[in-house]
Design a protein around this motif. Sequence first.
Motif, PDB file in Angstrom:
ATOM      1  N   GLY A  34     -61.492  -9.407  86.889  1.00  0.00           N
ATOM      2  CA  GLY A  34     -60.109  -8.949  86.984  1.00  0.00           C
ATOM      3  C   GLY A  34     -59.325  -9.120  85.704  1.00  0.00           C
ATOM      4  N   ILE A  35     -59.974  -9.618  84.654  1.00  0.00           N
ATOM      5  CA  ILE A  35     -59.303  -9.836  83.372  1.00  0.00           C
ATOM      6  C   ILE A  35     -59.855  -8.844  82.350  1.00  0.00           C
ATOM      7  CG2 ILE A  35     -58.844 -11.460  81.508  1.00  0.00           C
ATOM      8  CD1 ILE A  35     -59.258 -13.731  83.470  1.00  0.00           C
ATOM      9  N   ALA A  36     -59.022  -7.978  81.851  1.00  0.00           N
ATOM     10  CA  ALA A  36     -59.449  -7.009  80.841  1.00  0.00           C
ATOM     11  C   ALA A  36     -59.338  -7.622  79.452  1.00  0.00           C
ATOM     12  CB  ALA A  36     -58.584  -5.752  80.923  1.00  0.00           C
ATOM     13  N   ILE A  37     -60.249  -7.246  78.569  1.00  0.00           N
ATOM     14  CA  ILE A  37     -60.097  -7.627  77.168  1.00  0.00           C
ATOM     15  C   ILE A  37     -58.805  -6.983  76.660  1.00  0.00           C
ATOM     16  CG2 ILE A  37     -61.081  -7.488  74.849  1.00  0.00           C
ATOM     17  CD1 ILE A  37     -62.639  -9.278  76.766  1.00  0.00           C
ATOM     18  N   GLY A  38     -57.955  -7.777  76.044  1.00  0.00           N
ATOM     19  CA  GLY A  38     -56.649  -7.301  75.600  1.00  0.00           C
ATOM     20  C   GLY A  38     -55.538  -7.601  76.579  1.00  0.00           C
ATOM     21  N   ALA A  39     -55.869  -8.152  77.752  1.00  0.00           N
ATOM     22  CA  ALA A  39     -54.845  -8.494  78.733  1.00  0.00           C
ATOM     23  C   ALA A  39     -53.992  -9.651  78.225  1.00  0.00           C
ATOM     24  CB  ALA A  39     -55.498  -8.877  80.062  1.00  0.00           C
ATOM     25  N   SER A  40     -52.757  -9.709  78.707  1.00  0.00           N
ATOM     26  CA  SER A  40     -51.845 -10.789  78.352  1.00  0.00           C
ATOM     27  C   SER A  40     -51.805 -11.823  79.473  1.00  0.00           C
ATOM     28  CB  SER A  40     -50.432 -10.244  78.112  1.00  0.00           C
ATOM     29  OG  SER A  40     -50.407  -9.381  76.996  1.00  0.00           O
ATOM     30  N   ILE A  41     -51.924 -13.082  79.102  1.00  0.00           N
ATOM     31  CA  ILE A  41     -51.800 -14.186  80.049  1.00  0.00           C
ATOM     32  C   ILE A  41     -50.855 -15.213  79.434  1.00  0.00           C
ATOM     33  CG2 ILE A  41     -52.995 -16.064  81.255  1.00  0.00           C
ATOM     34  CD1 ILE A  41     -55.479 -14.358  81.356  1.00  0.00           C
ATOM     35  N   ALA A  42     -49.883 -15.664  80.232  1.00  0.00           N
ATOM     36  CA  ALA A  42     -48.970 -16.710  79.765  1.00  0.00           C
ATOM     37  C   ALA A  42     -49.672 -18.055  79.932  1.00  0.00           C
ATOM     38  CB  ALA A  42     -47.673 -16.684  80.552  1.00  0.00           C
ATOM     39  N   CYS A  43     -49.851 -18.762  78.829  1.00  0.00           N
ATOM     40  CA  CYS A  43     -50.537 -20.050  78.809  1.00  0.00           C
ATOM     41  C   CYS A  43     -49.535 -21.106  78.346  1.00  0.00           C
ATOM     42  CB  CYS A  43     -51.724 -20.009  77.857  1.00  0.00           C
ATOM     43  SG  CYS A  43     -52.926 -18.696  78.211  1.00  0.00           S
ATOM     44  N   SER A  44     -49.131 -21.980  79.273  1.00  0.00           N
ATOM     45  CA  SER A  44     -48.041 -22.923  78.997  1.00  0.00           C
ATOM     46  C   SER A  44     -46.800 -22.171  78.527  1.00  0.00           C
ATOM     47  CB  SER A  44     -48.452 -23.973  77.956  1.00  0.00           C
ATOM     48  OG  SER A  44     -49.349 -24.889  78.503  1.00  0.00           O
ATOM     49  N   GLY A  45     -46.611 -20.967  79.072  1.00  0.00           N
ATOM     50  CA  GLY A  45     -45.433 -20.181  78.762  1.00  0.00           C
ATOM     51  C   GLY A  45     -45.566 -19.264  77.576  1.00  0.00           C
ATOM     52  N   VAL A  46     -46.678 -19.340  76.851  1.00  0.00           N
ATOM     53  CA  VAL A  46     -46.875 -18.526  75.653  1.00  0.00           C
ATOM     54  C   VAL A  46     -47.737 -17.318  75.992  1.00  0.00           C
ATOM     55  CG1 VAL A  46     -47.704 -18.494  73.278  1.00  0.00           C
ATOM     56  CG2 VAL A  46     -46.737 -20.597  74.232  1.00  0.00           C
ATOM     57  N   CYS A  47     -47.255 -16.127  75.695  1.00  0.00           N
ATOM     58  CA  CYS A  47     -48.018 -14.909  75.939  1.00  0.00           C
ATOM     59  C   CYS A  47     -49.158 -14.820  74.935  1.00  0.00           C
ATOM     60  CB  CYS A  47     -47.108 -13.688  75.816  1.00  0.00           C
ATOM     61  SG  CYS A  47     -47.957 -12.113  76.060  1.00  0.00           S
ATOM     62  N   LEU A  48     -50.404 -14.873  75.439  1.00  0.00           N
ATOM     63  CA  LEU A  48     -51.584 -14.803  74.589  1.00  0.00           C
ATOM     64  C   LEU A  48     -52.493 -13.674  75.052  1.00  0.00           C
ATOM     65  CD1 LEU A  48     -52.378 -18.633  74.324  1.00  0.00           C
ATOM     66  CD2 LEU A  48     -51.238 -17.191  72.619  1.00  0.00           C
ATOM     67  N   THR A  49     -53.246 -13.122  74.119  1.00  0.00           N
ATOM     68  CA  THR A  49     -54.111 -11.974  74.390  1.00  0.00           C
ATOM     69  C   THR A  49     -55.553 -12.420  74.572  1.00  0.00           C
ATOM     70  OG1 THR A  49     -52.674 -10.534  73.076  1.00  0.00           O
ATOM     71  CG2 THR A  49     -54.923  -9.767  73.486  1.00  0.00           C
ATOM     72  N   VAL A  50     -56.165 -11.954  75.647  1.00  0.00           N
ATOM     73  CA  VAL A  50     -57.559 -12.287  75.930  1.00  0.00           C
ATOM     74  C   VAL A  50     -58.466 -11.501  74.983  1.00  0.00           C
ATOM     75  CG1 VAL A  50     -59.398 -12.180  77.661  1.00  0.00           C
ATOM     76  CG2 VAL A  50     -57.063 -12.765  78.350  1.00  0.00           C
ATOM     77  N   VAL A  51     -59.321 -12.217  74.249  1.00  0.00           N
ATOM     78  CA  VAL A  51     -60.234 -11.559  73.312  1.00  0.00           C
ATOM     79  C   VAL A  51     -61.692 -11.652  73.773  1.00  0.00           C
ATOM     80  CG1 VAL A  51     -58.687 -11.838  71.346  1.00  0.00           C
ATOM     81  CG2 VAL A  51     -60.339 -13.645  71.864  1.00  0.00           C
ATOM     82  N   GLU A  52     -61.989 -12.570  74.677  1.00  0.00           N
ATOM     83  CA  GLU A  52     -63.311 -12.680  75.296  1.00  0.00           C
ATOM     84  C   GLU A  52     -63.107 -13.225  76.705  1.00  0.00           C
ATOM     85  OE1 GLU A  52     -65.979 -15.235  73.242  1.00  0.00           O
ATOM     86  OE2 GLU A  52     -65.879 -14.142  71.337  1.00  0.00           O
ATOM     87  N   ARG A  53     -64.037 -12.912  77.608  1.00  0.00           N
ATOM     88  CA  ARG A  53     -63.997 -13.527  78.934  1.00  0.00           C
ATOM     89  C   ARG A  53     -65.382 -13.472  79.565  1.00  0.00           C
ATOM     90  NH1 ARG A  53     -65.406  -8.985  80.035  1.00  0.00           N
ATOM     91  NH2 ARG A  53     -64.288  -7.330  81.140  1.00  0.00           N
ATOM     92  N   HIS A  54     -65.683 -14.535  80.302  1.00  0.00           N
ATOM     93  CA  HIS A  54     -66.983 -14.658  80.946  1.00  0.00           C
ATOM     94  C   HIS A  54     -66.785 -15.293  82.317  1.00  0.00           C
ATOM     95  CE1 HIS A  54     -68.830 -13.835  77.040  1.00  0.00           C
ATOM     96  NE2 HIS A  54     -68.003 -14.744  76.526  1.00  0.00           N
ATOM     97  N   PRO A  55     -67.610 -14.940  83.284  1.00  0.00           N
ATOM     98  CA  PRO A  55     -67.512 -15.556  84.609  1.00  0.00           C
ATOM     99  C   PRO A  55     -68.057 -16.982  84.592  1.00  0.00           C
ATOM    100  CG  PRO A  55     -69.365 -14.048  84.549  1.00  0.00           C
ATOM    101  CD  PRO A  55     -68.667 -13.898  83.235  1.00  0.00           C
ATOM    102  N   THR A  56     -67.574 -17.796  85.538  1.00  0.00           N
ATOM    103  CA  THR A  56     -68.119 -19.137  85.738  1.00  0.00           C
ATOM    104  C   THR A  56     -68.895 -19.159  87.042  1.00  0.00           C
ATOM    105  OG1 THR A  56     -66.165 -19.923  86.941  1.00  0.00           O
ATOM    106  CG2 THR A  56     -66.142 -20.162  84.537  1.00  0.00           C
ATOM    107  N   ASP A  57     -69.731 -20.174  87.217  1.00  0.00           N
ATOM    108  CA  ASP A  57     -70.531 -20.289  88.437  1.00  0.00           C
ATOM    109  C   ASP A  57     -69.653 -20.450  89.672  1.00  0.00           C
ATOM    110  OD1 ASP A  57     -72.808 -20.105  86.914  1.00  0.00           O
ATOM    111  OD2 ASP A  57     -73.147 -22.276  86.811  1.00  0.00           O
ATOM    112  N   ALA A  58     -68.438 -20.970  89.482  1.00  0.00           N
ATOM    113  CA  ALA A  58     -67.528 -21.200  90.612  1.00  0.00           C
ATOM    114  C   ALA A  58     -66.761 -19.944  91.011  1.00  0.00           C
ATOM    115  CB  ALA A  58     -66.556 -22.329  90.280  1.00  0.00           C
ATOM    116  N   GLY A  59     -66.991 -18.837  90.300  1.00  0.00           N
ATOM    117  CA  GLY A  59     -66.302 -17.596  90.625  1.00  0.00           C
ATOM    118  C   GLY A  59     -65.036 -17.354  89.840  1.00  0.00           C
ATOM    119  N   GLY A  60     -64.721 -18.266  88.935  1.00  0.00           N
ATOM    120  CA  GLY A  60     -63.553 -18.093  88.077  1.00  0.00           C
ATOM    121  C   GLY A  60     -63.953 -17.492  86.738  1.00  0.00           C
TER     122      GLY A  60
END
Length: 208
Positions: A34-60
């Motif tokens: 559900g996370i696209a490369i280039g998506a914006s996520i607020a991390c501790s309130g700071v808008c940051l751009t996702v540059v890589e993403r991988h699934p975890t064994d727990a489904g996250g």
Amino acid sequence: MFTGIVTDVGRVVSVEPAEAGVRAVIESAYPAEGIAIGASIACSGVCLTVVERHPTDAGGSRFAVDISPETLDRSSLGRWQSGTRINLERSLTLGDELGGHIVTGHIDGVASLLERTEEGDMARFSFAAPPALSRFIAEKGSVALDGTSLTVNTVAGDVFTVMLIPHTLLVTTWDDAREGDAVNLEVDMMARYVARLQEASAAPSAQS
């Protein structure tokens, strides 16, 4: 664009120097698909751009973000280390409920947590705002602190207080907060524009 309603508490996996700034990897409960490369996520309130993403064994997911020197200077992200817990919020999509207030994810400065006072099952937090930002903070107005939309209870000079209810303490990092902590502060966007309009109207008109 965000609302200041935290939807997950993530964990910093690693922080590594980059050519400019740093690259951080964050683990979250958000599904990787559900996370696209280039998506914006607020991390501790700071808008940051996702540059890589991988699934975890727990489904996250584990996702990577690049943090610029400017962001490191203006925020508390330079204090991140492996294991740091952070508030996360996905960006708004059309039709989402606006449960908090309009938050851009562009941090104005860092506030200092002066005191935490327990009041029953709630907690009152007192902060010192940077002097240049305190004029934008009004009693009963909104602020975003570490990505959480909160209502200002009182203001006295550069010091302001907020009250956190049990639910907010439970679903965010705020129950970990202690005196002396540096907190990312974003003032209300409308307050900033009103102040700018007042400055413009008070400025002497140009002479022809």
